[in-house]
Design a protein around this motif. Structure first.
Motif, PDB file in Angstrom:
ATOM      1  N   THR A 176      19.688  15.489   1.677  1.00 30.59           N
ATOM      2  CA  THR A 176      18.856  14.788   2.421  1.00 30.59           C
ATOM      3  C   THR A 176      17.588  14.194   1.603  1.00 30.59           C
ATOM      4  O   THR A 176      17.186  14.758   0.820  1.00 30.59           O
ATOM      5  N   ARG A 177      17.534  12.775   1.635  1.00 29.66           N
ATOM      6  CA  ARG A 177      16.495  12.169   1.017  1.00 29.66           C
ATOM      7  C   ARG A 177      15.798  11.310   2.030  1.00 29.66           C
ATOM      8  O   ARG A 177      16.224  10.986   3.080  1.00 29.66           O
ATOM      9  N   GLY A 178      14.586  11.230   1.712  1.00 28.94           N
ATOM     10  CA  GLY A 178      13.570  10.684   2.513  1.00 28.94           C
ATOM     11  C   GLY A 178      12.107  10.835   2.463  1.00 28.94           C
ATOM     12  O   GLY A 178      11.785  10.952   1.052  1.00 28.94           O
ATOM     13  N   CYS A 179      11.374  10.665   3.192  1.00 28.37           N
ATOM     14  CA  CYS A 179       9.701  10.704   2.966  1.00 28.37           C
ATOM     15  C   CYS A 179       9.098  11.588   3.614  1.00 28.37           C
ATOM     16  O   CYS A 179       9.474  11.845   5.052  1.00 28.37           O
ATOM     17  N   GLY A 180       8.123  12.430   3.168  1.00 27.73           N
ATOM     18  CA  GLY A 180       7.387  13.615   3.819  1.00 27.73           C
ATOM     19  C   GLY A 180       7.491  14.784   3.133  1.00 27.73           C
ATOM     20  O   GLY A 180       8.358  15.093   2.478  1.00 27.73           O
ATOM     21  N   ASN A 228       0.859  -1.121   0.330  1.00 29.43           N
ATOM     22  CA  ASN A 228       0.041   0.031  -0.341  1.00 29.43           C
ATOM     23  C   ASN A 228       0.611   1.245   0.026  1.00 29.43           C
ATOM     24  O   ASN A 228       0.484   2.394  -0.425  1.00 29.43           O
ATOM     25  N   GLY A 229       1.803   1.160   0.483  1.00 26.36           N
ATOM     26  CA  GLY A 229       2.889   2.511   0.628  1.00 26.36           C
ATOM     27  C   GLY A 229       3.700   2.492  -0.529  1.00 26.36           C
ATOM     28  O   GLY A 229       4.193   1.518  -1.271  1.00 26.36           O
ATOM     29  N   ARG A 230       4.632   3.475  -0.608  1.00 25.58           N
ATOM     30  CA  ARG A 230       5.639   3.366  -1.570  1.00 25.58           C
ATOM     31  C   ARG A 230       6.954   3.507  -0.820  1.00 25.58           C
ATOM     32  O   ARG A 230       6.968   4.065   0.316  1.00 25.58           O
ATOM     33  N   LEU A 254      14.908  21.641  -4.054  1.00 24.98           N
ATOM     34  CA  LEU A 254      14.181  20.549  -3.530  1.00 24.98           C
ATOM     35  C   LEU A 254      13.143  19.766  -4.711  1.00 24.98           C
ATOM     36  O   LEU A 254      12.761  20.525  -5.499  1.00 24.98           O
ATOM     37  N   SER A 255      13.381  18.638  -4.977  1.00 25.64           N
ATOM     38  CA  SER A 255      12.405  17.799  -5.716  1.00 25.64           C
ATOM     39  C   SER A 255      11.729  16.757  -4.888  1.00 25.64           C
ATOM     40  O   SER A 255      12.161  16.419  -3.945  1.00 25.64           O
ATOM     41  N   GLU A 256      10.516  16.516  -5.332  1.00 25.21           N
ATOM     42  CA  GLU A 256       9.668  15.604  -4.569  1.00 25.21           C
ATOM     43  C   GLU A 256       8.982  14.716  -5.625  1.00 25.21           C
ATOM     44  O   GLU A 256       8.674  15.238  -6.942  1.00 25.21           O
ATOM     45  N   CYS A 257       8.632  13.389  -5.310  1.00 28.69           N
ATOM     46  CA  CYS A 257       8.123  12.620  -6.458  1.00 28.69           C
ATOM     47  C   CYS A 257       6.937  11.876  -5.375  1.00 28.69           C
ATOM     48  O   CYS A 257       7.080  11.463  -4.353  1.00 28.69           O
ATOM     49  N   THR A 314      15.813   2.043   3.197  1.00 24.78           N
ATOM     50  CA  THR A 314      14.439   2.420   2.426  1.00 24.78           C
ATOM     51  C   THR A 314      13.261   2.456   3.386  1.00 24.78           C
ATOM     52  O   THR A 314      13.314   1.577   4.326  1.00 24.78           O
ATOM     53  N   VAL A 315      12.660   3.453   3.119  1.00 21.26           N
ATOM     54  CA  VAL A 315      11.544   3.776   4.544  1.00 21.26           C
ATOM     55  C   VAL A 315      10.135   3.636   3.458  1.00 21.26           C
ATOM     56  O   VAL A 315       9.878   4.177   2.339  1.00 21.26           O
ATOM     57  N   SER A 316       9.224   3.099   4.296  1.00 17.64           N
ATOM     58  CA  SER A 316       7.936   3.252   3.752  1.00 17.64           C
ATOM     59  C   SER A 316       7.116   4.387   3.642  1.00 17.64           C
ATOM     60  O   SER A 316       7.009   4.849   4.879  1.00 17.64           O
ATOM     61  N   CYS A 317       6.714   4.837   2.839  1.00 16.53           N
ATOM     62  CA  CYS A 317       6.105   6.190   2.813  1.00 16.53           C
ATOM     63  C   CYS A 317       4.569   6.047   2.587  1.00 16.53           C
ATOM     64  O   CYS A 317       4.168   5.143   1.600  1.00 16.53           O
ATOM     65  N   PRO A 318       3.624   6.600   3.196  1.00 15.12           N
ATOM     66  CA  PRO A 318       2.246   6.660   3.026  1.00 15.12           C
ATOM     67  C   PRO A 318       1.729   6.807   1.768  1.00 15.12           C
ATOM     68  O   PRO A 318       2.444   7.581   0.967  1.00 15.12           O
ATOM     69  N   ASP A 319       0.609   6.521   1.219  1.00 18.05           N
ATOM     70  CA  ASP A 319       0.070   6.843  -0.084  1.00 18.05           C
ATOM     71  C   ASP A 319       0.051   8.153  -0.279  1.00 18.05           C
ATOM     72  O   ASP A 319       0.177   8.663  -1.515  1.00 18.05           O
ATOM     73  N   ASP A 320      -0.305   8.942   0.538  1.00 16.76           N
ATOM     74  CA  ASP A 320      -0.497  10.659   0.470  1.00 16.76           C
ATOM     75  C   ASP A 320       0.884  11.103   0.703  1.00 16.76           C
ATOM     76  O   ASP A 320       0.970  12.280   0.611  1.00 16.76           O
ATOM     77  N   GLY A 321       2.065  10.553   0.790  1.00 13.15           N
ATOM     78  CA  GLY A 321       3.275  11.248   1.126  1.00 13.15           C
ATOM     79  C   GLY A 321       4.291  11.277  -0.154  1.00 13.15           C
ATOM     80  O   GLY A 321       3.982  10.612  -1.154  1.00 13.15           O
ATOM     81  N   TYR A 322       5.142  12.087   0.116  1.00 12.92           N
ATOM     82  CA  TYR A 322       5.948  12.070  -1.118  1.00 12.92           C
ATOM     83  C   TYR A 322       7.575  11.703  -0.757  1.00 12.92           C
ATOM     84  O   TYR A 322       7.889  12.208   0.402  1.00 12.92           O
ATOM     85  N   CYS A 323       8.175  11.214  -1.686  1.00 13.33           N
ATOM     86  CA  CYS A 323       9.623  10.958  -1.630  1.00 13.33           C
ATOM     87  C   CYS A 323      10.189  12.207  -1.869  1.00 13.33           C
ATOM     88  O   CYS A 323       9.961  12.924  -2.795  1.00 13.33           O
ATOM     89  N   PHE A 324      11.357  12.547  -1.192  1.00 12.12           N
ATOM     90  CA  PHE A 324      11.896  13.836  -1.457  1.00 12.12           C
ATOM     91  C   PHE A 324      13.485  13.792  -1.560  1.00 12.12           C
ATOM     92  O   PHE A 324      14.176  12.976  -0.907  1.00 12.12           O
ATOM     93  N   THR A 325      13.967  14.795  -2.041  1.00 10.69           N
ATOM     94  CA  THR A 325      15.431  14.987  -2.319  1.00 10.69           C
ATOM     95  C   THR A 325      15.751  16.533  -2.043  1.00 10.69           C
ATOM     96  O   THR A 325      15.214  17.235  -3.011  1.00 10.69           O
TER      97      THR A 325
END
Length: 150
Positions: A78-82, A20-22, A104-107, A52-63
């Motif tokens: 910094t790379r992560g989720c949120g 369910n998450g990314r 800042l880039s989000e995907c 690797t962290v599980s990101c909720p469906d409404d979350g964003y991977c970012f750099t």
């Protein structure tokens, strides 16, 4: 029998939470830090301390990457989720102040680990590629324009 049922339920819940998450890469690099993980800049899959962290469906991977303004050199990443704090230019862009250029880039792609792009600053093609990343291109334009109008 109850043991097998409990184990099956645990396995189902574990698998469904991952599906369910990314997944996002989670790592960091800070210039002049004793323990350097520069691979977080170039290839987060090769960082020994990366997760690797599980990101909720409404979350964003970012750099989020900070570059020295007067030299094409990474200061930190910094790379992560949120969701991150917007830059003055907004999201998925680069902003420059008197000392630094911050990008800042989000995907939010359905595919896992979408925050894996190489953030090495360049002024020309490398690795057989003839294109620059959007963040690097924006940062280069900001630096050139700020130097030209001084």
């Amino acid at each position: 029998m109850e043991y097998k049922l409990a184990f099956g339920l645990f396995l189902f819940l574990s698998i469904s939470s991952v599906v369910n998450g990314r997944l996002c890469y989670s790592c960091s690099y800070i210039e002049n830090e004793i323990k350097k993980d520069y691979e977080c800049v170039t290839s987060p899959a090769n960082v020994t301390t990366a997760k690797t962290v599980s990101c909720p469906d409404d979350g964003y991977c970012f750099t989020q990457t900070q570059y020295h303004r007067d030299a094409l050199k990474v200061r930190s990443i910094t790379r992560g989720c949120g969701r991150q704090v917007d830059l003055p230019c907004g999201r998925n862009c680069c902003s420059t102040d008197s000392a630094w250029s911050t990008c800042l880039s989000e995907c939010k792609a359905n595919n896992a680990l979408c925050n894996n792009q190489d953030k090495t600053p360049t002024v020309g093609p490398r690795g057989g590629s003839t294109s620059l990343s959007l963040c690097t291109w924006s940062m280069t334009l900001l630096i050139v324009s700020s130097l030209a109008f001084k």
